[in-house]
Design an enzyme around this catalytic site. Structure first.
Site, PDB file in Angstrom:
ATOM      1  N   ARG A 167     -13.795  57.951  73.566  1.00  0.00           N
ATOM      2  CA  ARG A 167     -14.507  57.172  74.593  1.00  0.00           C
ATOM      3  C   ARG A 167     -14.100  55.715  74.399  1.00  0.00           C
ATOM      4  NH1 ARG A 167     -15.124  61.663  75.389  1.00  0.00           N
ATOM      5  NH2 ARG A 167     -16.993  62.925  75.721  1.00  0.00           N
ATOM      6  N   GLY A 227      -7.876  72.096  79.766  1.00  0.00           N
ATOM      7  CA  GLY A 227      -8.667  72.371  80.971  1.00  0.00           C
ATOM      8  C   GLY A 227      -8.492  73.805  81.428  1.00  0.00           C
ATOM      9  N   ALA A 256     -17.837  70.871  78.810  1.00  0.00           N
ATOM     10  CA  ALA A 256     -16.993  72.085  78.803  1.00  0.00           C
ATOM     11  C   ALA A 256     -16.356  72.245  77.422  1.00  0.00           C
ATOM     12  CB  ALA A 256     -15.906  71.984  79.865  1.00  0.00           C
ATOM     13  N   ASP A 258     -17.261  70.906  74.648  1.00  0.00           N
ATOM     14  CA  ASP A 258     -18.281  71.070  73.594  1.00  0.00           C
ATOM     15  C   ASP A 258     -18.736  72.530  73.511  1.00  0.00           C
ATOM     16  OD1 ASP A 258     -18.109  68.315  73.594  1.00  0.00           O
ATOM     17  OD2 ASP A 258     -19.909  68.050  74.808  1.00  0.00           O
TER      18      ASP A 258
HETATM   19  P1  ADP Z   1     -12.281  68.739  76.756  1.00  0.00           P
HETATM   20  O1  ADP Z   1     -13.590  68.709  77.502  1.00  0.00           O
HETATM   21  O2  ADP Z   1     -12.423  68.829  75.273  1.00  0.00           O
HETATM   22  O3  ADP Z   1     -11.288  67.700  77.216  1.00  0.00           O
HETATM   23  P2  ADP Z   1     -11.080  70.700  78.511  1.00  0.00           P
HETATM   24  O4  ADP Z   1     -11.236  69.820  79.687  1.00  0.00           O
HETATM   25  O5  ADP Z   1      -9.728  71.184  78.209  1.00  0.00           O
HETATM   26  O6  ADP Z   1     -11.632  70.115  77.148  1.00  0.00           O
HETATM   27  O7  ADP Z   1     -12.064  71.938  78.751  1.00  0.00           O
HETATM   28  C1  ADP Z   1     -12.522  72.731  77.705  1.00  0.00           C
HETATM   29  C2  ADP Z   1     -12.503  74.171  78.109  1.00  0.00           C
HETATM   30  O8  ADP Z   1     -13.307  74.351  79.255  1.00  0.00           O
HETATM   31  C3  ADP Z   1     -11.148  74.692  78.474  1.00  0.00           C
HETATM   32  O9  ADP Z   1     -10.449  75.115  77.323  1.00  0.00           O
HETATM   33  C4  ADP Z   1     -11.490  75.845  79.393  1.00  0.00           C
HETATM   34  O10 ADP Z   1     -11.805  76.978  78.606  1.00  0.00           O
HETATM   35  C5  ADP Z   1     -12.769  75.374  80.069  1.00  0.00           C
HETATM   36  N1  ADP Z   1     -12.493  74.813  81.397  1.00  0.00           N
HETATM   37  C6  ADP Z   1     -12.373  73.505  81.729  1.00  0.00           C
HETATM   38  N2  ADP Z   1     -12.150  73.364  83.059  1.00  0.00           N
HETATM   39  C7  ADP Z   1     -12.145  74.623  83.569  1.00  0.00           C
HETATM   40  C8  ADP Z   1     -11.986  75.187  84.893  1.00  0.00           C
HETATM   41  N3  ADP Z   1     -11.787  74.424  85.972  1.00  0.00           N
HETATM   42  N4  ADP Z   1     -12.059  76.536  85.016  1.00  0.00           N
HETATM   43  C9  ADP Z   1     -12.283  77.335  83.964  1.00  0.00           C
HETATM   44  N5  ADP Z   1     -12.436  76.875  82.713  1.00  0.00           N
HETATM   45  C10 ADP Z   1     -12.373  75.549  82.501  1.00  0.00           C
END
Ligand code: ADP
Length: 307
Positions: A167, A227, A256, A258
């Site tokens: 952050r 993601g 997500a 977390d």
């Molecule tokens: P962080 O929040 O740590 O940056 P991510 O954005 O990669 O991590 O999201 C964490 C997890 O959430 C991903 O590994 C995936 O499993 C899930 N996720 C995030 N966005 C989506 C989406 N649009 N559809 C399905 N699963 C998602």
């Protein structure tokens, strides 16, 4: 009983319900992970390590930790500081904006509560999870002591797990964050980075680049979250790319990562393979993003996880 500590900050969350009413809950990255781990793996002992205040909202936070079945033995109550707070709003373009009141929060003082006696008690843990947020908020003059305490826990056999949540507004500059994150990667056994954070700090834009970057560290397990695109894991020499089923009805992506972290680690500690743990973590994350806020309602979450 397998025991996991989550070290960091939980905050009071405010969200406008209408012109005259605020909805109030509690959230913070390590707390969110602890909640989702415990909800999915009630047999694990899941504990918070943090500092809160003695004010009414801090007391409510403590009650919430207890109602989520988190062990609160190491939740310290600072005599004069209060818990941090943030207001979350969605602007006219649909972007989420956060306003924080956390510069003087009790959680910044957590290291001063970790005396030798407490650290000795923490050696009973199997795992300790921390993230880039506690690294950002603990006071500069506590840093040396903080790393020494983690070193002590590592030598005592506690597995250290790090998620480099970044952050920008919590850091004086990027170089400072990079220096602290590098220390964290060096000391950790497991890392669960998201590509977005690695991109801002290290210019890494793909899982393949992340794998190269982490060659310099001795991680036992590396889990790279990208993601909806993929999760890539490296355990020893076992490199796997896991497919994620994209969620179409995304309401709010807060926490997500977390949720993924808590459930992935809970699954691993419960004997699941890396691939099974990724699918469970992804299922939890995919559920959480279909609900507003960091913590999805218990019934809906449990229902989705049991399907
Ligand atoms: P962080 O929040 O740590 O940056 P991510 O954005 O990669 O991590 O999201 C964490 C997890 O959430 C991903 O590994 C995936 O499993 C899930 N996720 C995030 N966005 C989506 C989406 N649009 N559809 C399905 N699963 C998602």
């Amino acid at each position: 009983m397998t025991k996991i500590f989550f070290l960091g900050e939980c905050m009071v969350e405010l969200r406008e319900l209408d012109d005259a009413t605020m909805g109030q809950s509690f959230a913070g990255d390590v707390y969110n992970s602890a909640v989702y781990m415990k909800r999915c793996y009630p047999k694990l002992a899941v504990a918070m390590i943090t500092a809160i205040g003695r004010d009414r909202l801090s007391e409510k936070m403590l009650s919430r930790f207890n109602s989520e079945d988190l062990d609160t033995q190491f939740v310290f109550q600072h005599p004069s500081k209060v818990s941090g707070m943030y207001f979350i709003e969605t602007d006219s373009a649909g972007e989420r904006r956060f306003t924080y009141w956390r510069n003087d929060s009790a959680a910044k003082k957590v290291v001063q509560f970790l005396n030798d006696d407490v650290v000795e008690q923490l050696t009973s843990a199997d795992m300790l999870f921390f993230s880039g947020i506690p690294l950002a908020i603990i006071e500069q003059d506590s840093r040396v002591a903080f790393w020494q305490k983690l070193e002590h826990l590592k030598l005592a056999g506690v597995k250290l797990v790090f998620d480099p949540n970044y952050r920008a507004q919590l850091w004086a500059n990027k170089a400072d964050a990079i220096e602290q994150f590098n220390k964290a990667f060096q000391i950790s056994d497991i890392a669960l980075p998201g590509i977005e954070d690695l991109n801002v700090l290290y210019g890494i834009s793909s899982a393949a680049e992340a794998i190269d970057f982490f060659q310099q560290y001795q991680l036992e397990e590396l889990v790279i979250k990208d993601g909806p695109k993929s999760v890539v894991t490296l355990t020893g020499t076992d490199l796997q790319s896991h497919k994620i089923i994209p969620v179409t009805n995304v309401v709010d992506t807060t926490s997500a990562g977390d949720a993924f972290n808590g459930v992935y680690l809970g699954a691993r500690l419960s004997g699941r393979t890396v691939s099974e743990a990724v699918q469970l973590g992804a299922k939890a994350a995919g559920t959480v993003i279909q609900h507003p806020g960091a913590i999805a309602p218990l019934a809906a979450f449990k229902q989705a996880m049991s399907e």
